[in-house]
Design a protein around this motif. Structure first.
Motif, PDB file in Angstrom:
ATOM      1  N   VAL A  86       0.854  -1.182   0.000  1.00 48.99           N
ATOM      2  CA  VAL A  86       0.000   0.000   0.000  1.00 48.99           C
ATOM      3  C   VAL A  86       0.897   1.243   0.000  1.00 48.99           C
ATOM      4  N   ALA A  87       0.790   2.052  -1.056  1.00 49.90           N
ATOM      5  CA  ALA A  87       1.583   3.279  -1.142  1.00 49.90           C
ATOM      6  C   ALA A  87       0.894   4.425  -0.407  1.00 49.90           C
ATOM      7  N   ARG A  88      -0.425   4.480  -0.475  1.00 54.12           N
ATOM      8  CA  ARG A  88      -1.185   5.531   0.200  1.00 54.12           C
ATOM      9  C   ARG A  88      -2.596   5.038   0.441  1.00 54.12           C
ATOM     10  N   PHE A  89      -3.151   5.399   1.595  1.00 54.25           N
ATOM     11  CA  PHE A  89      -4.545   5.068   1.874  1.00 54.25           C
ATOM     12  C   PHE A  89      -5.214   6.254   2.547  1.00 54.25           C
ATOM     13  N   ASP A  90      -6.345   6.660   2.014  1.00 49.93           N
ATOM     14  CA  ASP A  90      -7.121   7.774   2.552  1.00 49.93           C
ATOM     15  C   ASP A  90      -8.472   7.229   2.991  1.00 49.93           C
ATOM     16  N   SER A  91      -8.660   7.088   4.294  1.00 51.77           N
ATOM     17  CA  SER A  91      -9.906   6.515   4.799  1.00 51.77           C
ATOM     18  C   SER A  91     -11.095   7.451   4.586  1.00 51.77           C
ATOM     19  N   LEU A  92     -10.844   8.749   4.447  1.00 45.71           N
ATOM     20  CA  LEU A  92     -11.933   9.699   4.238  1.00 45.71           C
ATOM     21  C   LEU A  92     -12.501   9.603   2.829  1.00 45.71           C
ATOM     22  N   THR A  93     -11.624   9.477   1.838  1.00 42.71           N
ATOM     23  CA  THR A  93     -12.084   9.371   0.447  1.00 42.71           C
ATOM     24  C   THR A  93     -12.264   7.926   0.004  1.00 42.71           C
ATOM     25  N   GLY A  94     -11.787   6.975   0.818  1.00 41.30           N
ATOM     26  CA  GLY A  94     -11.890   5.572   0.449  1.00 41.30           C
ATOM     27  C   GLY A  94     -11.003   5.209  -0.717  1.00 41.30           C
ATOM     28  N   GLU A  95      -9.839   5.857  -0.820  1.00 41.59           N
ATOM     29  CA  GLU A  95      -8.920   5.618  -1.932  1.00 41.59           C
ATOM     30  C   GLU A  95      -7.655   4.907  -1.446  1.00 41.59           C
ATOM     31  N   MET A  96      -7.186   3.972  -2.259  1.00 43.36           N
ATOM     32  CA  MET A  96      -5.916   3.305  -2.001  1.00 43.36           C
ATOM     33  C   MET A  96      -5.040   3.413  -3.240  1.00 43.36           C
ATOM     34  N   ASP A  97      -3.786   3.842  -3.032  1.00 45.10           N
ATOM     35  CA  ASP A  97      -2.817   3.911  -4.117  1.00 45.10           C
ATOM     36  C   ASP A  97      -1.894   2.708  -4.043  1.00 45.10           C
ATOM     37  N   VAL A  98      -1.652   2.095  -5.195  1.00 42.59           N
ATOM     38  CA  VAL A  98      -0.684   1.013  -5.312  1.00 42.59           C
ATOM     39  C   VAL A  98       0.274   1.379  -6.445  1.00 42.59           C
ATOM     40  N   ASP A  99       1.569   1.276  -6.193  1.00 36.87           N
ATOM     41  CA  ASP A  99       2.574   1.610  -7.195  1.00 36.87           C
ATOM     42  C   ASP A  99       3.067   0.342  -7.878  1.00 36.87           C
ATOM     43  N   PHE A 100       3.033   0.352  -9.207  1.00 39.49           N
ATOM     44  CA  PHE A 100       3.441  -0.791 -10.008  1.00 39.49           C
ATOM     45  C   PHE A 100       4.724  -0.474 -10.762  1.00 39.49           C
ATOM     46  N   VAL A 101       5.720  -1.354 -10.639  1.00 37.48           N
ATOM     47  CA  VAL A 101       6.910  -1.254 -11.477  1.00 37.48           C
ATOM     48  C   VAL A 101       6.570  -1.896 -12.815  1.00 37.48           C
ATOM     49  N   LEU A 102       6.754  -1.163 -13.894  1.00 37.46           N
ATOM     50  CA  LEU A 102       6.366  -1.637 -15.214  1.00 37.46           C
ATOM     51  C   LEU A 102       7.513  -2.404 -15.869  1.00 37.46           C
ATOM     52  N   HIS A 103       7.210  -3.642 -16.272  1.00 38.41           N
ATOM     53  CA  HIS A 103       8.189  -4.488 -16.959  1.00 38.41           C
ATOM     54  C   HIS A 103       7.677  -4.891 -18.334  1.00 38.41           C
ATOM     55  N   GLY A 104       6.810  -4.102 -18.917  1.00 45.76           N
ATOM     56  CA  GLY A 104       6.223  -4.497 -20.196  1.00 45.76           C
ATOM     57  C   GLY A 104       5.279  -5.655 -19.993  1.00 45.76           C
ATOM     58  N   ASP A 105       5.416  -6.698 -20.809  1.00 49.76           N
ATOM     59  CA  ASP A 105       4.556  -7.877 -20.716  1.00 49.76           C
ATOM     60  C   ASP A 105       5.226  -9.023 -19.973  1.00 49.76           C
ATOM     61  N   ASP A 106       6.289  -8.731 -19.228  1.00 52.41           N
ATOM     62  CA  ASP A 106       7.031  -9.797 -18.564  1.00 52.41           C
ATOM     63  C   ASP A 106       6.260 -10.430 -17.414  1.00 52.41           C
ATOM     64  N   GLY A 107       5.327  -9.703 -16.830  1.00 55.06           N
ATOM     65  CA  GLY A 107       4.576 -10.246 -15.703  1.00 55.06           C
ATOM     66  C   GLY A 107       3.132  -9.839 -15.773  1.00 55.06           C
ATOM     67  N   PRO A 108       2.221 -10.620 -15.173  1.00 61.48           N
ATOM     68  CA  PRO A 108       0.789 -10.312 -15.269  1.00 61.48           C
ATOM     69  C   PRO A 108       0.401  -8.997 -14.602  1.00 61.48           C
ATOM     70  N   ALA A 109       1.020  -8.651 -13.476  1.00 65.65           N
ATOM     71  CA  ALA A 109       0.664  -7.406 -12.794  1.00 65.65           C
ATOM     72  C   ALA A 109       1.157  -6.200 -13.587  1.00 65.65           C
ATOM     73  N   SER A 110       2.381  -6.285 -14.087  1.00 67.77           N
ATOM     74  CA  SER A 110       2.916  -5.207 -14.923  1.00 67.77           C
ATOM     75  C   SER A 110       2.089  -5.046 -16.190  1.00 67.77           C
ATOM     76  N   ARG A 111       1.690  -6.156 -16.775  1.00 69.43           N
ATOM     77  CA  ARG A 111       0.871  -6.121 -17.985  1.00 69.43           C
ATOM     78  C   ARG A 111      -0.477  -5.465 -17.706  1.00 69.43           C
ATOM     79  N   TRP A 112      -1.079  -5.817 -16.573  1.00 65.65           N
ATOM     80  CA  TRP A 112      -2.367  -5.215 -16.201  1.00 65.65           C
ATOM     81  C   TRP A 112      -2.217  -3.717 -15.964  1.00 65.65           C
ATOM     82  N   ALA A 113      -1.188  -3.335 -15.201  1.00 62.40           N
ATOM     83  CA  ALA A 113      -0.997  -1.926 -14.866  1.00 62.40           C
ATOM     84  C   ALA A 113      -0.691  -1.085 -16.100  1.00 62.40           C
ATOM     85  N   SER A 114       0.037  -1.660 -17.043  1.00 62.07           N
ATOM     86  CA  SER A 114       0.401  -0.918 -18.257  1.00 62.07           C
ATOM     87  C   SER A 114      -0.824  -0.583 -19.092  1.00 62.07           C
ATOM     88  N   ALA A 115      -1.819  -1.463 -19.065  1.00 59.56           N
ATOM     89  CA  ALA A 115      -3.011  -1.275 -19.893  1.00 59.56           C
ATOM     90  C   ALA A 115      -4.213  -0.776 -19.100  1.00 59.56           C
TER      91      ALA A 115
END
Length: 281
Positions: A86-115
């Motif tokens: 968890v990079a940031r969480f705001d309980s008032l706005t109900g928002e959570m930030d997650v930071d993704f390292v982009l590796h192109g299509d090398d991994g499913p999470a990077s692929r999802w975040a890129s698109a």
């Protein structure tokens, strides 16, 4: 046939609210959803499990509660699971930030975040606990890379204003350097490996060996690539830092998917604990 697990708590489906590019290889995705209601306010820096849809699915098919724990879908429908912070969480706005390292299509999470686009879905379970450090330590030492940047940043924000110490962060290129909020007494050093492989890099270890070692026992937060974490941990033991003063976790292994590395990671952590016990004896 579906299988069961005692994983807690129940995962929830979240949606992408917005996307921000922090650096060429780091993308911050803001997630929202009813599942974040009641999330602990101090979860920044904590581990979470993200669950991604299979290629044939619009949304991930999440496990549901059963009499003996969570009941997971059959293998072909089971979501792809990855561990993030968890990079940031705001309980008032109900928002959570997650930071993704982009590796192109090398991994499913990077692929999802890129698109990823606003409205896209992802499953979430957790958190496992806040970022680790030892309050009241004589000084603080933080060592990491992009995979642990959110955890390091969370610790820096949580430290008291009069905290002193050092933060050393290795990045694949100088373009990945980001501004971090920290107490004025914490020095921050960025180390760029200029595209070299993480597993063979000795930048962090060299910088640690050359560090101005302060008086008293530090609280150490150490996480990143497996080989580097093991080497850094071994050096810290020679400096007399006990296991109880260290949060040391090998988050990832170069050229190795999370599924393949998971069991090895626990073995490595056991071996680091054994090494710490041997030094203590």
């Amino acid at each position: 046939m579906a299988n069961t697990s005692r994983v807690r708590p129940r995962p929830h489906l979240l949606r992408v609210r917005r996307i921000r590019q922090l650096s060429p290889q780091m993308r911050r995705i803001t997630l929202v959803g009813e599942g974040l209601a009641g999330f602990p306010a101090d979860c920044e820096g904590a581990h979470i499990k993200l669950m991604l849809a299979r290629p044939h699915q619009a949304d991930p098919l999440l496990p549901v509660p059963g009499p003996e724990g969570l009941v997971w879908p059959a293998a072909e429908d089971k979501p792809i699971t990855r561990t993030y912070t968890v990079a940031r969480f705001d309980s008032l706005t109900g928002e959570m930030d997650v930071d993704f390292v982009l590796h192109g299509d090398d991994g499913p999470a990077s692929r999802w975040a890129s698109a990823a686009q606003a409205g896209d879905s992802i499953g979430l379970a957790g958190p496992s606990g806040p970022a680790r450090y030892r309050p009241g330590a004589a000084w603080y030492l933080l060592l990491g890379d992009p995979s642990s940047l959110a955890a390091v940043a969370a610790v820096l924000r949580a430290l008291p204003e009069d905290a002193v110490g050092h933060a050393l962060i290795e990045v694949p290129a100088a373009s990945e350097i980001q501004p971090l909020t920290r107490p004025p007494g914490i020095s921050l050093q960025w180390l760029s490996r200029d595209g070299a492989a993480a597993a063979s890099s000795t930048l962090l270890l060299t910088a640690l060996r050359q560090l101005d070692w302060l008086d008293g026992m530090p609280s150490v937060t150490l996480a990143g690539e497996s080989k580097q974490v093991v080497a850094l941990h071994a050096h810290l033991l020679t400096k007399g830092v006990p296991r109880t003063a260290m949060y040391a976790v090998p988050y990832w292994k170069e050229r190795c998917a999370e599924e393949a590395y998971q069991e090895e990671r626990y073995q490595i952590m056991d071996e680091m604990d054994e090494a710490a016990d041997a030094v203590r004896v």
